[in-house]
Motif scaffolding. Structure first.
Motif, PDB file in Angstrom:
ATOM      1  N   GLU A  59      43.135  41.716  50.399  1.00 33.45           N
ATOM      2  CA  GLU A  59      43.261  42.702  50.466  1.00 33.45           C
ATOM      3  C   GLU A  59      43.636  43.927  51.463  1.00 33.45           C
ATOM      4  OE1 GLU A  59      39.494  44.711  49.579  1.00 33.45           O
ATOM      5  OE2 GLU A  59      39.785  46.350  49.114  1.00 33.45           O
ATOM      6  N   ASN A 117      44.113  48.849  46.654  1.00 34.62           N
ATOM      7  CA  ASN A 117      43.235  49.404  45.857  1.00 34.62           C
ATOM      8  C   ASN A 117      43.813  50.881  45.586  1.00 34.62           C
ATOM      9  OD1 ASN A 117      40.468  49.168  46.561  1.00 34.62           O
ATOM     10  ND2 ASN A 117      40.912  48.781  49.127  1.00 34.62           N
ATOM     11  N   GLU A 149      43.823  47.506  42.457  1.00 34.24           N
ATOM     12  CA  GLU A 149      42.073  47.383  42.020  1.00 34.24           C
ATOM     13  C   GLU A 149      41.601  48.543  41.928  1.00 34.24           C
ATOM     14  OE1 GLU A 149      39.769  46.125  46.106  1.00 34.24           O
ATOM     15  OE2 GLU A 149      41.088  43.952  46.366  1.00 34.24           O
ATOM     16  N   ASP A 179      36.554  47.148  41.271  1.00 27.26           N
ATOM     17  CA  ASP A 179      35.729  47.264  42.190  1.00 27.26           C
ATOM     18  C   ASP A 179      34.940  47.561  42.080  1.00 27.26           C
ATOM     19  OD1 ASP A 179      36.085  46.938  45.358  1.00 27.26           O
ATOM     20  OD2 ASP A 179      37.667  48.660  45.643  1.00 27.26           O
ATOM     21  N   LYS A 200      35.388  42.336  40.503  1.00 24.92           N
ATOM     22  CA  LYS A 200      34.325  42.144  41.972  1.00 24.92           C
ATOM     23  C   LYS A 200      33.116  42.816  42.246  1.00 24.92           C
ATOM     24  CE  LYS A 200      37.309  42.964  46.155  1.00 24.92           C
ATOM     25  NZ  LYS A 200      38.259  43.443  46.599  1.00 24.92           N
TER      26      LYS A 200
END
Ligand code: C2E
Ligand code: MG
Ligand code: MG
Ligand code: MG
Length: 287
Positions: A59, A117, A149, A179, A200
């Motif tokens: 990530e 993200n 995400e 997420d 997630k």
């Protein structure tokens, strides 16, 4: 008397509000120039395949080199989101992490994948999928090596546009993950209504396994349900071997957390990538 202390409180409240506002303003000033000054940087945290402890990807997590230290996203992402600065910052993080990932893929021959993200504001931009396309073309990263995400709030606020954007991304071959699953409203209908590839599980659930029966039940149910819907599962915030063992037992696909590694600057992540399987904390699994 009561009135006086009331006024004092009011004055105090006002002063601290001003201080807050001034701090925000000062921060906004320096955040505006942070990109040009090369102060925005990206760290990487490995995502590990639970079954064999190899790194499947990482990530990308933004950092701000500020006043000789590293500011964490919690300190500046909300401000960036409120002011729209998140758009250029997000674009930078996307391009930088795709470039870095493609470099690692070619240098190491490892088929790693990066997850970036995307904030609600970024995700809402009309040309979001186009931006992604351009970044992939420019960096040479294959679409399948990029995951975006997003959080449930995005889907809640803007279901129609979100669905279109997600469909465009899927058509391109880019995957998407939800997420912090479980931390918000977590409507199960999102999983049915939107093309999502990965879920997630929020750290707040992971924190309570394997000691709390209810958390165990919930996490187990989430994994089972996700798999039934052809969705893969990442557990985030895994810090202990007990958590890992439980998550392994219930067949959580991927693990992310301090147990393996904190987010690392690129040089350190690269060293980790060359190490191969993260066997060190896993001696028991070797036999
Ligand atoms: P997130 O996307 O849920 O990222 C996971 C956060 O949990 C990261 O915090 C990571 O460092 C932390 N973490 C991972 N494993 C553990 C663990 O085992 N224990 C503990 N205590 N923490 C762990 P970080 O880097 O401070 O980022 C916080 C949030 O800021 C992210 O949460 C994400 O929502 C946001 N963020 C980070 N980078 C970006 C970015 O480039 N763009 C946008 N829009 N948001 C970002
Ligand atoms: Mg994330
Ligand atoms: Mg998260
Ligand atoms: Mg989070």
């Amino acid at each position: 008397e009561a009135k006086q202390s009331g006024q004092g409180k009011h004055r105090f409240f006002k002063r601290s509000m001003n201080e807050e506002a001034n701090k925000r303003l000062a921060m906004l000033g320096s955040l505006r120039t942070a990109l040009q000054n090369n102060e925005i940087t990206v760290h990487y945290q490995p995502k590990v395949i639970t079954a064999h402890k190899t790194i499947m990807g990482m990530e990308a997590l933004v950092r701000w080199r500020r006043n000789g230290g590293l500011a964490s996203p919690a300190d500046f992402i909300p401000l960036a989101e409120d002011t729209g600065l998140i758009v250029p910052i997000g674009r930078f993080v996307l391009e930088e992490s795709c470039r870095q990932t493609q470099h690692w893929r070619t240098a190491s021959g490892k088929d790693v994948k990066v997850a970036v993200n995307v904030s609600p504001r970024q995700f809402r931009e009309d040309d979001m999928p186009l931006l992604v396309r351009e970044v992939l073309d420019k960096t040479g990263l294959p679409p399948g090596a990029l995951e975006l995400e997003i959080t449930e709030s995005v889907l809640m606020q803007n279901p129609e546009q979100s669905r279109i954007t997600l469909q465009d991304l899927r058509a391109m071959g880019v995957t998407t993950s939800l997420d912090d699953f479980g931390a918000g409203y977590s409507s199960l209908s999102y999983l049915r209504r939107f093309p999502i590839d990965v879920l997630k599980i929020d750290k707040s659930f992971v924190d309570d396994v394997p000691d709390e029966r209810q958390a165990n039940m919930l996490v187990r149910a989430i994994v089972e349900m996700a798999h039934g819907l052809n969705i893969q599962v990442v557990a985030e915030g895994v810090e202990t071997k007990d958590q890992l063992d439980f998550l392994h037992k219930i067949e959580t696909d991927y693990i992310q957390g301090y147990y393996f590694s904190k987010p690392l600057p690129p040089e350190e992540f690269e060293a980790l990538l060359h190490e191969g399987p993260l066997v060190q904390p896993f001696a028991p699994y070797l036999c």
